[in-house]
Design a protein around this motif. Structure first.
Motif, PDB file in Angstrom:
ATOM      1  N   THR A 197      15.806 -20.775 -30.850  1.00 44.88           N
ATOM      2  CA  THR A 197      16.561 -20.246 -31.982  1.00 44.88           C
ATOM      3  C   THR A 197      15.636 -19.737 -33.082  1.00 44.88           C
ATOM      4  OG1 THR A 197      18.424 -21.724 -31.553  1.00 44.88           O
ATOM      5  CG2 THR A 197      18.255 -20.822 -33.779  1.00 44.88           C
ATOM      6  N   LEU A 198      14.513 -20.449 -33.277  1.00 40.28           N
ATOM      7  CA  LEU A 198      13.611 -20.126 -34.370  1.00 40.28           C
ATOM      8  C   LEU A 198      12.388 -19.326 -33.925  1.00 40.28           C
ATOM      9  CD1 LEU A 198      14.081 -23.521 -36.163  1.00 40.28           C
ATOM     10  CD2 LEU A 198      14.922 -21.307 -36.933  1.00 40.28           C
ATOM     11  N   GLY A 199      12.398 -18.887 -32.670  1.00 42.43           N
ATOM     12  CA  GLY A 199      11.411 -17.924 -32.207  1.00 42.43           C
ATOM     13  C   GLY A 199      10.027 -18.445 -31.921  1.00 42.43           C
ATOM     14  N   ILE A 200       9.906 -19.701 -31.494  1.00 41.48           N
ATOM     15  CA  ILE A 200       8.593 -20.210 -31.116  1.00 41.48           C
ATOM     16  C   ILE A 200       8.623 -20.687 -29.665  1.00 41.48           C
ATOM     17  CG2 ILE A 200       7.964 -20.842 -33.482  1.00 41.48           C
ATOM     18  CD1 ILE A 200       8.486 -23.742 -32.809  1.00 41.48           C
ATOM     19  N   ASP A 201       7.449 -20.687 -29.022  1.00 39.21           N
ATOM     20  CA  ASP A 201       7.363 -21.128 -27.635  1.00 39.21           C
ATOM     21  C   ASP A 201       7.799 -22.588 -27.501  1.00 39.21           C
ATOM     22  OD1 ASP A 201       6.456 -18.664 -26.935  1.00 39.21           O
ATOM     23  OD2 ASP A 201       4.398 -19.290 -26.498  1.00 39.21           O
ATOM     24  N   THR A 202       8.394 -22.906 -26.361  1.00 36.91           N
ATOM     25  CA  THR A 202       8.901 -24.257 -26.146  1.00 36.91           C
ATOM     26  C   THR A 202       8.209 -24.910 -24.950  1.00 36.91           C
ATOM     27  OG1 THR A 202      10.709 -23.356 -24.796  1.00 36.91           O
ATOM     28  CG2 THR A 202      11.166 -23.764 -27.126  1.00 36.91           C
ATOM     29  N   VAL A 203       7.931 -26.196 -25.093  1.00 38.51           N
ATOM     30  CA  VAL A 203       7.347 -26.999 -24.023  1.00 38.51           C
ATOM     31  C   VAL A 203       8.287 -28.165 -23.759  1.00 38.51           C
ATOM     32  CG1 VAL A 203       5.385 -28.364 -23.252  1.00 38.51           C
ATOM     33  CG2 VAL A 203       5.004 -26.381 -24.730  1.00 38.51           C
ATOM     34  N   ALA A 204       8.911 -28.178 -22.592  1.00 39.39           N
ATOM     35  CA  ALA A 204       9.792 -29.273 -22.218  1.00 39.39           C
ATOM     36  C   ALA A 204       9.004 -30.261 -21.367  1.00 39.39           C
ATOM     37  CB  ALA A 204      10.986 -28.744 -21.435  1.00 39.39           C
TER      38      ALA A 204
END
Length: 245
Positions: A197-204
């Motif tokens: 939503t906030l436009g940053i890369d995600t690490v699950a």
């Protein structure tokens, strides 16, 4: 300021809450059984093993269904869910939380690389700081954004995580930190959705309360087993960026 910043959830990547959640489940069932006996009735409880319980939690099986499979019906299920919500953050149960294996090593690696760790959690900040101090991890955290409601972490609303991450990003930018290469690291769909939503890369990370297959369906930028592996990947990226710069 050019230091790399990662935003990181607390429960899951750093704190292993599986023993607390399982103890809460068992105590909730015991309480329902005791209440029924006081009323002159019997409830045939079937306790799930921790492995069964945690697999169900990781795959988002509703707590109501877990209660039903444990022998509860109708009003007893409602009583169980209410009791679980009341006791899950009690001090005697919070003591069951542990540091995830290799999380400390990952945080030490980030410190060596000059990477700032900003916690974004639905836990109350004082609760998080107590855990960090108790386990000598306070040095690893540059900033902390939490929630005042003690039950928010259990319900884990995505909207709450978006709100907290938005506040964290805004404050970090006001303080002059460069967030162009920031990550959001977490173990739930709420963390992934907040980062997206906030436009940053995600690490699950799959060491927490969601399974690999469930997290993959939300299409995180990276799907990794734990914080240590994420830190290694971030270290590699940081080294390459400095070589290019």
């Amino acid at each position: 300021m050019s230091a790399t910043t990662i935003f990181c959830d607390f429960d899951g990547p750093i704190a292993d809450v599986s023993e607390r959640y399982y103890a809460t489940y068992r105590q909730g069932l015991e309480w329902v059984q005791a209440q029924a006996q006081l009323q002159g009735t019997e409830v045939a409880i079937r306790y799930l093993s921790k492995a069964q319980f945690w697999t169900f939690k990781q795959n988002r099986v509703p707590d109501r269904q877990i209660a039903h499979w444990s022998g509860l019906e109708a009003g007893h299920i409602d009583a169980f869910l209410t009791q679980v919500s009341c006791i899950v953050n009690h001090a005697t149960l919070l003591d069951r939380d542990r540091v995830q294996p290799q999380a400390r090593a990952g945080l030490e690696l980030l410190r060596q690389c000059g990477v700032r760790v900003v916690l974004v959690t639905l836990r109350p900040p004082d609760q998080v700081m107590q855990f960090l101090n108790q386990h000598d991890l306070h040095w690893a955290i540059s900033d902390l954004y939490g929630m005042p409601r003690v039950d928010a972490a259990y319900t884990n609303q995505a909207s709450h995580k978006v709100e907290r991450l938005r506040a964290a990003i805004a404050t970090q930018r006001r303080q002059g930190y460069d967030l162009r290469h920031a990550w959001m690291v977490g173990d739930t769909e709420a963390d992934i959705m907040a980062g997206q939503t906030l436009g940053i890369d995600t690490v699950a990370v799959t060491c927490g309360i969601r399974s690999s297959s469930y997290l993959q369906s939300f299409r995180p930028t990276h799907l990794l087993p734990d914080l240590w592996t994420a830190c290694q990947k971030l270290q590699q990226r940081t080294i390459l960026a400095r070589q290019r710069g």
